[in-house]
Design a protein around this motif. Structure first.
Motif, PDB file in Angstrom:
ATOM      1  N   SER A 292       0.827  -1.223   0.000  1.00  0.00           N
ATOM      2  CA  SER A 292       0.000   0.000   0.000  1.00  0.00           C
ATOM      3  C   SER A 292       0.847   1.252   0.000  1.00  0.00           C
ATOM      4  O   SER A 292       0.489   2.272  -0.597  1.00  0.00           O
ATOM      5  N   ASN A 293       2.003   1.195   0.691  1.00  0.00           N
ATOM      6  CA  ASN A 293       2.873   2.374   0.760  1.00  0.00           C
ATOM      7  C   ASN A 293       3.441   2.743  -0.612  1.00  0.00           C
ATOM      8  O   ASN A 293       3.530   3.922  -0.956  1.00  0.00           O
ATOM      9  N   TYR A 294       3.808   1.730  -1.397  1.00  0.00           N
ATOM     10  CA  TYR A 294       4.376   2.016  -2.720  1.00  0.00           C
ATOM     11  C   TYR A 294       3.320   2.605  -3.673  1.00  0.00           C
ATOM     12  O   TYR A 294       3.674   3.298  -4.631  1.00  0.00           O
ATOM     13  N   PHE A 295       2.060   2.302  -3.409  1.00  0.00           N
ATOM     14  CA  PHE A 295       1.005   2.772  -4.319  1.00  0.00           C
ATOM     15  C   PHE A 295       0.067   3.778  -3.651  1.00  0.00           C
ATOM     16  O   PHE A 295      -1.068   3.954  -4.081  1.00  0.00           O
ATOM     17  N   ARG A 296       0.578   4.434  -2.615  1.00  0.00           N
ATOM     18  CA  ARG A 296      -0.220   5.451  -1.927  1.00  0.00           C
ATOM     19  C   ARG A 296      -0.630   6.543  -2.912  1.00  0.00           C
ATOM     20  O   ARG A 296       0.200   7.089  -3.635  1.00  0.00           O
ATOM     21  N   GLY A 297      -1.910   6.822  -2.960  1.00  0.00           N
ATOM     22  CA  GLY A 297      -2.399   7.887  -3.836  1.00  0.00           C
ATOM     23  C   GLY A 297      -2.607   7.469  -5.276  1.00  0.00           C
ATOM     24  O   GLY A 297      -3.023   8.275  -6.110  1.00  0.00           O
ATOM     25  N   ILE A 298      -2.327   6.206  -5.625  1.00  0.00           N
ATOM     26  CA  ILE A 298      -2.518   5.729  -6.999  1.00  0.00           C
ATOM     27  C   ILE A 298      -3.916   5.141  -7.136  1.00  0.00           C
ATOM     28  O   ILE A 298      -4.292   4.228  -6.381  1.00  0.00           O
ATOM     29  N   SER A 299      -4.678   5.652  -8.076  1.00  0.00           N
ATOM     30  CA  SER A 299      -6.067   5.198  -8.232  1.00  0.00           C
ATOM     31  C   SER A 299      -6.128   3.735  -8.677  1.00  0.00           C
ATOM     32  O   SER A 299      -5.232   3.245  -9.367  1.00  0.00           O
ATOM     33  N   HIS A 300      -7.171   3.069  -8.245  1.00  0.00           N
ATOM     34  CA  HIS A 300      -7.485   1.678  -8.623  1.00  0.00           C
ATOM     35  C   HIS A 300      -6.552   0.626  -8.010  1.00  0.00           C
ATOM     36  O   HIS A 300      -6.716  -0.562  -8.311  1.00  0.00           O
ATOM     37  N   PHE A 301      -5.610   1.031  -7.164  1.00  0.00           N
ATOM     38  CA  PHE A 301      -4.717  -0.003  -6.625  1.00  0.00           C
ATOM     39  C   PHE A 301      -5.454  -0.966  -5.698  1.00  0.00           C
ATOM     40  O   PHE A 301      -5.056  -2.122  -5.554  1.00  0.00           O
ATOM     41  N   LYS A 302      -6.548  -0.495  -5.108  1.00  0.00           N
ATOM     42  CA  LYS A 302      -7.332  -1.376  -4.225  1.00  0.00           C
ATOM     43  C   LYS A 302      -7.709  -2.675  -4.926  1.00  0.00           C
ATOM     44  O   LYS A 302      -7.799  -3.730  -4.304  1.00  0.00           O
TER      45      LYS A 302
END
Length: 330
Positions: A288-298
């Motif tokens: 989650s830290n590497y993709f913080r703020g990146i849309s659709h990563f959930k």
């Protein structure tokens, strides 16, 4: 150039903070790759080292590619600290660091970490015990004081220097603040202005952007900076700050491909160090830290959390990259 004993660092170096369950060899390697100048291990219990506790021993793992690297120990007993410094010396790090700043209750309740801030005489005795038991340069990381009424960092800095330490990192908060509120770097500035201070003083706390790093460097005149939480999931921060210092320009943010490469490297090194299954399980805190703020990563996070083999992991990386590539093209 900044010197810690015989260790030579660049002018105004950037240090990776020792963070429990974060600053292990795979993470340190990634931060080194992206510009960190000096690494510190996770903190290690002096009592655990003496008992030969497996978890403590594993934290002694260091590798030549991350040098210079320091190993950080903590404890409240002089004999245990002296013995653990001798054990640390056997793995040949570049520096032994003492933790007098950890605010966590389980550490403080044992009279260690920030708990020692209540007893400066004990802090000095513990420091001398370590300095006298190793030929390596000894550094310290501490806080301003126990609470706002008992800020004693100016006295502490001079007494630790007299005890033989070669550099001091100051997290500009009190123990009672934990990680809340703003770090007060004015105290770091005061220490740097003291004509009796001869060792390098590194500032720590709230450095999370190139702009803030430059502002604090100019305003508080420290010798370098230690970065902790801002590097979690964002190892690029070291080179971003250096580039900004040199050019006045900001580097572009890491792309999806950059982030996926960092995750891949981190996971591979983690699997190599801890074994494939455990390495990937322990990577779960990082995705989650590497993709913080990146849309659709959930949509991908739950899949990453289930991966237990590198083969599955590589397939998921390809799937993730393809998804974002198609989104950008559309």
């Amino acid at each position: 150039m900044v010197k810690i004993g015989n260790i030579e660092l660049p002018d105004f170096p950037f240090l990776l903070a020792p963070m429990e369950d974060v600053s292990d060899p795979p993470f340190r390697r990634l931060c080194k790759l992206h510009g960190a100048d000096l690494m510190y291990s996770e903190f290690i219990s002096s009592e655990g080292l003496i008992r030969d506790a497996m978890k403590s021993r594993k934290k002694l793992d260091i590798f030549d590619y991350e040098r210079p690297v320091g190993i950080q120990i903590f404890g409240g007993d002089e004999e245990a600290m002296a013995m653990s410094a001798k054990i640390v010396e056997t793995v040949n790090p570049d520096i032994v660091d003492i933790n007098f700043g950890c605010p966590v209750k389980k550490v403080v309740s044992k009279g260690a970490g920030a708990g020692v801030l209540k007893d400066v005489d004990l802090m000095v005795r513990l420091t001398k015990a370590v300095v006298n038991s190793t030929h390596l340069p000894v550094t310290v990381k501490t806080r301003l004081g126990w609470d706002v009424e008992t800020i004693n960092i100016e006295e502490v800095s001079l007494r630790l220097q007299d005890a033989g330490i070669k550099a001091l990192t100051i997290h500009a908060r009190t123990r009672s603040q934990m990680y809340k509120g703003e770090a007060d770097w004015e105290y770091i500035s005061k220490i740097k202005q003291n004509p009796n201070i001869e060792i390098p003083i590194f500032g720590n706390g709230d450095i999370d952007s190139p702009e803030k790093a430059l502002e604090y460097r100019q305003k508080y005149a420290c010798d370098g900076m230690m970065i902790g939480r801002a590097a979690i999931g964002y190892p690029w921060i070291f080179n971003e700050i250096k580039h900004f210092f040199e050019t006045g320009e900001k580097l572009p943010e890491p792309t999806i491909s950059d982030r996926l490469l960092a995750v891949k490297q981190h996971a591979e090194w983690s699997a190599e160090w801890k074994g494939e299954r455990l390495g990937l399980i322990e990577m779960r805190q990082h995705y989650s830290n590497y993709f913080r703020g990146i849309s659709h990563f959930k949509e991908f996070k739950s899949k990453f959390l289930q991966v237990l083999s590198l083969e599955e992991f590589y397939q998921l990386l390809e799937e993730t990259e393809a998804f974002y590539k198609n989104k950008i093209e559309i």
